[in-house]
Write a protein that holds these residues in place. Structure first.
Motif, mmCIF file in Angstrom:
data_model
loop_
_atom_site.group_PDB
_atom_site.id
_atom_site.type_symbol
_atom_site.label_atom_id
_atom_site.label_comp_id
_atom_site.label_asym_id
_atom_site.label_seq_id
_atom_site.Cartn_x
_atom_site.Cartn_y
_atom_site.Cartn_z
ATOM 1 N N GLY A 71 0.783 -1.235 0.000
ATOM 2 C CA GLY A 71 0.000 0.000 0.000
ATOM 3 C C GLY A 71 0.809 1.276 0.000
ATOM 4 N N GLN A 72 2.137 1.179 -0.153
ATOM 5 C CA GLN A 72 3.006 2.352 -0.137
ATOM 6 C C GLN A 72 3.656 2.543 -1.509
ATOM 7 O OE1 GLN A 72 3.309 4.477 2.537
ATOM 8 N NE2 GLN A 72 1.731 3.207 3.505
ATOM 9 N N ILE A 73 3.599 3.771 -2.002
ATOM 10 C CA ILE A 73 4.224 4.086 -3.283
ATOM 11 C C ILE A 73 5.722 4.289 -3.074
ATOM 12 C CG2 ILE A 73 4.303 5.708 -5.213
ATOM 13 C CD1 ILE A 73 1.379 6.394 -4.622
ATOM 14 N N SER A 74 6.518 3.593 -3.861
ATOM 15 C CA SER A 74 7.970 3.690 -3.737
ATOM 16 C C SER A 74 8.455 5.091 -4.114
ATOM 17 C CB SER A 74 8.639 2.659 -4.645
ATOM 18 O OG SER A 74 10.041 2.852 -4.696
ATOM 19 N N SER A 75 9.553 5.497 -3.533
ATOM 20 C CA SER A 75 10.182 6.771 -3.900
ATOM 21 C C SER A 75 11.062 6.608 -5.134
ATOM 22 C CB SER A 75 11.016 7.309 -2.730
ATOM 23 O OG SER A 75 12.016 6.374 -2.365
ATOM 24 N N PHE A 76 11.339 5.353 -5.529
ATOM 25 C CA PHE A 76 12.173 5.083 -6.705
ATOM 26 C C PHE A 76 11.319 5.123 -7.971
ATOM 27 C CE2 PHE A 76 13.944 2.213 -9.859
ATOM 28 C CZ PHE A 76 15.264 2.658 -9.938
ATOM 29 N N SER A 77 11.772 5.851 -8.977
ATOM 30 C CA SER A 77 11.031 5.990 -10.231
ATOM 31 C C SER A 77 11.788 5.352 -11.384
ATOM 32 C CB SER A 77 10.793 7.469 -10.561
ATOM 33 O OG SER A 77 10.026 8.104 -9.570
ATOM 34 N N THR A 78 11.062 4.690 -12.267
ATOM 35 C CA THR A 78 11.616 4.197 -13.523
ATOM 36 C C THR A 78 11.032 5.031 -14.646
ATOM 37 O OG1 THR A 78 11.773 1.953 -12.653
ATOM 38 C CG2 THR A 78 11.868 2.213 -15.042
ATOM 39 N N HIS A 79 11.900 5.654 -15.448
ATOM 40 C CA HIS A 79 11.443 6.546 -16.509
ATOM 41 C C HIS A 79 11.387 5.798 -17.842
ATOM 42 C CE1 HIS A 79 11.897 10.437 -14.234
ATOM 43 N NE2 HIS A 79 12.506 9.575 -13.441
ATOM 44 N N ASP A 80 10.293 5.977 -18.550
ATOM 45 C CA ASP A 80 10.145 5.360 -19.868
ATOM 46 C C ASP A 80 10.799 6.272 -20.903
ATOM 47 O OD1 ASP A 80 9.233 4.026 -22.190
ATOM 48 O OD2 ASP A 80 7.429 3.377 -21.144
ATOM 49 N N ASN A 81 11.558 5.698 -21.822
ATOM 50 C CA ASN A 81 12.206 6.503 -22.846
ATOM 51 C C ASN A 81 11.338 6.678 -24.088
ATOM 52 O OD1 ASN A 81 12.496 3.758 -23.531
ATOM 53 N ND2 ASN A 81 14.291 4.176 -24.799
ATOM 54 N N SER A 82 10.098 6.188 -24.040
ATOM 55 C CA SER A 82 9.168 6.350 -25.151
ATOM 56 C C SER A 82 7.945 7.145 -24.705
ATOM 57 C CB SER A 82 8.712 4.987 -25.685
ATOM 58 O OG SER A 82 9.771 4.301 -26.303
ATOM 59 N N ASN A 83 7.289 7.741 -25.685
ATOM 60 C CA ASN A 83 6.014 8.414 -25.482
ATOM 61 C C ASN A 83 4.958 7.651 -26.268
ATOM 62 O OD1 ASN A 83 7.427 10.885 -24.286
ATOM 63 N ND2 ASN A 83 8.290 10.832 -26.348
ATOM 64 N N VAL A 84 3.700 7.937 -25.997
ATOM 65 C CA VAL A 84 2.645 7.240 -26.725
ATOM 66 C C VAL A 84 1.544 8.213 -27.129
ATOM 67 C CG1 VAL A 84 1.485 6.570 -24.564
ATOM 68 C CG2 VAL A 84 0.989 5.322 -26.682
ATOM 69 N N ALA A 85 1.131 8.103 -28.380
ATOM 70 C CA ALA A 85 -0.042 8.828 -28.868
ATOM 71 C C ALA A 85 -1.183 7.837 -29.023
ATOM 72 C CB ALA A 85 0.255 9.504 -30.208
ATOM 73 N N GLU A 86 -2.379 8.255 -28.629
ATOM 74 C CA GLU A 86 -3.569 7.427 -28.773
ATOM 75 C C GLU A 86 -4.589 8.159 -29.635
ATOM 76 O OE1 GLU A 86 -5.181 6.027 -25.100
ATOM 77 O OE2 GLU A 86 -3.223 5.614 -24.226
ATOM 78 N N LEU A 87 -5.101 7.477 -30.652
ATOM 79 C CA LEU A 87 -6.140 8.013 -31.513
ATOM 80 C C LEU A 87 -7.433 7.297 -31.168
ATOM 81 C CD1 LEU A 87 -3.292 7.754 -33.267
ATOM 82 C CD2 LEU A 87 -4.696 8.862 -34.994
ATOM 83 N N LYS A 88 -8.457 8.058 -30.763
ATOM 84 C CA LYS A 88 -9.706 7.483 -30.274
ATOM 85 C C LYS A 88 -10.840 7.914 -31.200
ATOM 86 C CE LYS A 88 -7.737 7.926 -25.672
ATOM 87 N NZ LYS A 88 -7.844 8.464 -24.302
ATOM 88 N N PHE A 89 -11.627 6.937 -31.635
ATOM 89 C CA PHE A 89 -12.622 7.214 -32.665
ATOM 90 C C PHE A 89 -13.747 6.192 -32.584
ATOM 91 C CE2 PHE A 89 -9.273 4.489 -34.073
ATOM 92 C CZ PHE A 89 -9.903 3.464 -34.742
ATOM 93 N N ASN A 90 -14.826 6.460 -33.313
ATOM 94 C CA ASN A 90 -15.987 5.569 -33.318
ATOM 95 C C ASN A 90 -16.229 4.907 -34.669
ATOM 96 O OD1 ASN A 90 -16.658 6.217 -30.618
ATOM 97 N ND2 ASN A 90 -17.670 8.080 -31.290
ATOM 98 N N SER A 91 -15.472 5.291 -35.696
ATOM 99 C CA SER A 91 -15.719 4.775 -37.036
ATOM 100 C C SER A 91 -14.418 4.323 -37.675
ATOM 101 C CB SER A 91 -16.373 5.865 -37.908
ATOM 102 O OG SER A 91 -16.343 5.507 -39.272
#
Length: 206
Positions: free
Chosen positions: A150-170
Motif C-alpha cells: 500500500g506504499q508508493i515507492s520513492s524510486f522511479s523508472t522513466h520510460d524513454n518512449s512516449n505514446v499517442a492514442e487516436l480514439k474514434f468511433n468509425s
C-alpha cells in the motif's frame, strides 16, 4: 453504453515535432491544456490483468484510481476508473471514489478477478488534440513507481518512449485520416510496460 476504438503509436521524443506537424497539416488543434495524470493500478496477486492484456484476452479489465497532481493525493477528487476491453470495443466507467485511502490499503473486490490490490503508480503529462472527428492524446515523461504493502515507492523508472492514442468511433473515419500518418500503429500499454520495468528496476530498452 458507447464503445470506442483506439489506435496507439509509440513515439520517440525526437519525433514529436513530426506528430505536431501532422496535426497542423490536417487542421487539428489543441483541445484542452496539458495536464498531469497520476494513476494507481490494481491487479491480483498473480497479475491476472497484466497477463490477460499481454495475451490479448477479451474481455479484460484495468482498474485504477486517478487524480491530476504530480503527487497522488487521497482526497475527494480521486476517481475510480474501470476500463473494459471487449470484442465490441472499449469503454470506461468513471466515478468519484469516496474512500480512496481505504481502497489503497484493503484493495478492491472485482466480481471477475476477485481481490485486487494496488501494484503500480504511473505518472505522465498528457496533451489533448482533435483532428477532424478523432481525439488524439500524447502522453510524455512517463514514470513508473512500484507499490508495496500500500506504499508508493520513492524510486522511479522513466520510460524513454512516449505514446499517442487516436480514439474514434468509425473505422472508415480513422482509415481516411491516418492514410498519411507518419507513424506506424503499434501496441503500447503503459500498464504492461510499467509492470515489466519495475520488476527489473530499470527500462530494458535504455
Amino acid at each position: 453504453m458507447t464503445f470506442r476504438t483506439e489506435k496507439k503509436v509509440r513515439i520517440n521524443s525526437s519525433k514529436i515535432y513530426d506528430l505536431t506537424k501532422w496535426i497542423d497539416e490536417n487542421d487539428g488543434f489543441q483541445l484542452y491544456p496539458k495536464r498531469v495524470i497520476n494513476s494507481i493500478y490494481f491487479d491480483t496477486s498473480n497479475y491476472s490483468m497484466y497477463s490477460d492484456s499481454m495475451e490479448g484476452v477479451l474481455p479484460r479489465k484495468k482498474i485504477r484510481l486517478r487524480n491530476y497532481n504530480y503527487k497522488f493525493i487521497f482526497d475527494e477528487n480521486v476517481k475510480k476508473e474501470i476500463k473494459i476491453s471487449s470484442v465490441e470495443g472499449r469503454f470506461k466507467t468513471s466515478s468519484l471514489e469516496k474512500n480512496p485511502l481505504i481502497m489503497m490499503k484493503l484493495g478492491y473486490m472485482d466480481h471477475d478477478y476477485g481481490l485486487c490490490n494496488p501494484v503500480i503508480n504511473i505518472v505522465y503529462e498528457r496533451n489533448y488534440y482533435k483532428v477532424k472527428n478523432i481525439r488524439l492524446t500524447l502522453d510524455e515523461k512517463i514514470i513508473y513507481k512500484r507499490i508495496y504493502n500500500g506504499q508508493i515507492s520513492s524510486f522511479s523508472t522513466h520510460d524513454n518512449s512516449n505514446v499517442a492514442e487516436l480514439k474514434f468511433n468509425s473505422e472508415s473515419l480513422i482509415n481516411s485520416v491516418i492514410k498519411n500518418f507518419p507513424f506506424e500503429i503499434s501496441r503500447f500499454s503503459k500498464y504492461c510496460r510499467g509492470i515489466e520495468f519495475i520488476k527489473s528496476n530499470y527500462c530494458n530498452e535504455l
